[in-house]
Write a protein that holds these residues in place. Structure first.
Motif, mmCIF file in Angstrom:
data_model
loop_
_atom_site.group_PDB
_atom_site.id
_atom_site.type_symbol
_atom_site.label_atom_id
_atom_site.label_comp_id
_atom_site.label_asym_id
_atom_site.label_seq_id
_atom_site.Cartn_x
_atom_site.Cartn_y
_atom_site.Cartn_z
ATOM 1 N N ILE A 14 56.367 -26.040 6.410
ATOM 2 C CA ILE A 14 56.402 -25.022 7.768
ATOM 3 C C ILE A 14 56.365 -26.012 8.836
ATOM 4 C CG2 ILE A 14 53.867 -24.974 7.967
ATOM 5 C CD1 ILE A 14 54.190 -22.125 7.858
ATOM 6 N N HIS A 15 55.865 -26.982 9.027
ATOM 7 C CA HIS A 15 55.966 -27.992 10.072
ATOM 8 C C HIS A 15 56.759 -29.430 9.872
ATOM 9 C CE1 HIS A 15 52.813 -25.830 12.218
ATOM 10 N NE2 HIS A 15 52.060 -25.916 11.382
ATOM 11 N N SER A 16 57.649 -29.267 9.049
ATOM 12 C CA SER A 16 58.659 -30.475 8.750
ATOM 13 C C SER A 16 57.952 -31.397 7.995
ATOM 14 C CB SER A 16 59.378 -30.800 9.792
ATOM 15 O OG SER A 16 59.946 -29.765 10.670
ATOM 16 N N SER A 41 50.625 -43.379 5.730
ATOM 17 C CA SER A 41 49.550 -42.499 6.427
ATOM 18 C C SER A 41 50.062 -41.345 6.965
ATOM 19 C CB SER A 41 49.257 -43.611 7.590
ATOM 20 O OG SER A 41 48.258 -42.963 8.378
ATOM 21 N N THR A 42 49.207 -40.477 6.582
ATOM 22 C CA THR A 42 49.512 -39.208 6.942
ATOM 23 C C THR A 42 48.701 -38.520 8.022
ATOM 24 O OG1 THR A 42 48.444 -38.182 4.958
ATOM 25 C CG2 THR A 42 50.425 -38.746 4.705
ATOM 26 N N GLY A 43 49.258 -37.581 8.655
ATOM 27 C CA GLY A 43 48.435 -36.829 9.715
ATOM 28 C C GLY A 43 48.615 -35.441 9.322
ATOM 29 N N GLN A 44 48.291 -34.689 10.269
ATOM 30 C CA GLN A 44 48.160 -33.085 10.018
ATOM 31 C C GLN A 44 49.357 -32.698 9.858
ATOM 32 O OE1 GLN A 44 46.023 -30.514 12.676
ATOM 33 N NE2 GLN A 44 46.223 -28.902 11.358
ATOM 34 N N HIS A 45 50.286 -33.149 10.817
ATOM 35 C CA HIS A 45 51.701 -32.562 10.677
ATOM 36 C C HIS A 45 52.925 -33.725 10.639
ATOM 37 C CE1 HIS A 45 50.306 -28.665 11.227
ATOM 38 N NE2 HIS A 45 49.693 -28.909 12.228
ATOM 39 N N HIS A 46 52.409 -34.955 10.372
ATOM 40 C CA HIS A 46 53.494 -36.040 10.177
ATOM 41 C C HIS A 46 53.002 -37.065 9.205
ATOM 42 C CE1 HIS A 46 50.428 -37.496 13.138
ATOM 43 N NE2 HIS A 46 50.708 -38.844 12.834
ATOM 44 N N GLY A 60 57.980 -35.591 10.506
ATOM 45 C CA GLY A 60 57.233 -34.486 10.482
ATOM 46 C C GLY A 60 57.489 -33.722 11.826
ATOM 47 N N GLU A 61 56.271 -32.780 12.250
ATOM 48 C CA GLU A 61 56.532 -31.924 13.339
ATOM 49 C C GLU A 61 56.620 -32.777 14.632
ATOM 50 O OE1 GLU A 61 54.278 -28.233 15.173
ATOM 51 O OE2 GLU A 61 53.105 -30.136 14.744
ATOM 52 N N ASN A 62 56.092 -34.063 14.847
ATOM 53 C CA ASN A 62 56.562 -34.796 16.157
ATOM 54 C C ASN A 62 55.982 -34.376 17.406
ATOM 55 O OD1 ASN A 62 57.008 -37.430 17.083
ATOM 56 N ND2 ASN A 62 59.108 -36.729 17.459
ATOM 57 N N GLY A 63 55.031 -33.459 17.292
ATOM 58 C CA GLY A 63 54.447 -32.808 18.140
ATOM 59 C C GLY A 63 54.100 -33.830 19.578
ATOM 60 N N GLY A 64 54.659 -33.499 20.943
ATOM 61 C CA GLY A 64 54.374 -34.610 21.715
ATOM 62 C C GLY A 64 54.976 -36.114 21.592
ATOM 63 N N GLY A 65 55.573 -36.089 20.696
ATOM 64 C CA GLY A 65 56.381 -37.381 20.299
ATOM 65 C C GLY A 65 55.517 -38.321 19.603
ATOM 66 N N ALA A 71 59.675 -35.866 21.758
ATOM 67 C CA ALA A 71 59.011 -34.624 21.182
ATOM 68 C C ALA A 71 60.306 -33.740 20.647
ATOM 69 C CB ALA A 71 58.474 -33.675 22.409
ATOM 70 N N GLU A 72 60.335 -34.150 19.256
ATOM 71 C CA GLU A 72 61.493 -33.229 18.543
ATOM 72 C C GLU A 72 61.179 -33.468 17.143
ATOM 73 O OE1 GLU A 72 65.014 -35.669 19.544
ATOM 74 O OE2 GLU A 72 64.706 -37.174 18.239
ATOM 75 N N GLU A 73 61.447 -32.290 16.722
ATOM 76 C CA GLU A 73 61.106 -32.366 14.978
ATOM 77 C C GLU A 73 61.931 -33.305 14.176
ATOM 78 O OE1 GLU A 73 60.159 -28.355 13.030
ATOM 79 O OE2 GLU A 73 62.515 -28.628 13.087
ATOM 80 N N ILE A 74 61.298 -33.851 13.168
ATOM 81 C CA ILE A 74 62.040 -34.916 12.343
ATOM 82 C C ILE A 74 61.995 -34.501 10.914
ATOM 83 C CG2 ILE A 74 62.192 -37.373 11.807
ATOM 84 C CD1 ILE A 74 60.527 -38.169 14.363
#
Length: 84
Positions: A14-16, A41-46, A60-65, A71-74
């Motif tokens: 859902i968040h790439s 290493s994992t984060g909530q969306h990357h 991943g989502e890459n929110g805020g870069g 700031a683009e989805e990967i």
């Protein structure tokens, strides 16, 4: 990550966050990266990982870069830095 260092992913994209190149859900492990990986290493969306050669990749989502500074989805792993 398997014993030989290959990176796999599955679940809801859902968040790439799967790194498989699409938003599709995967119920089976899909290889994300084809070269040996040393650390993950994992984060909530990357996700970030370092290869055997010391290159840093992320996806991943890459929110805020968070991954690349832009700031683009990967959807698939991209090179973030070399010689880590």
């Amino acid at each position: 990550m398997r014993k030989v260092g290959r990176l796999y992913s599955w679940g809801d994209a859902i968040h790439s966050i799967l790194g498989t190149g699409s938003h599709g859900t995967s119920f089976e492990p899909v290889r994300v990266f084809d070269k040996p990986v040393q650390h993950v290493s994992t984060g909530q969306h990357h996700t970030l990982f370092i290869t055997e050669s010391g290159a840093l990749f992320g996806f991943g989502e890459n929110g805020g870069g968070r991954v690349t500074g832009k700031a683009e989805e990967i959807l698939s792993p991209v090179l973030v830095a070399e010689d880590m």
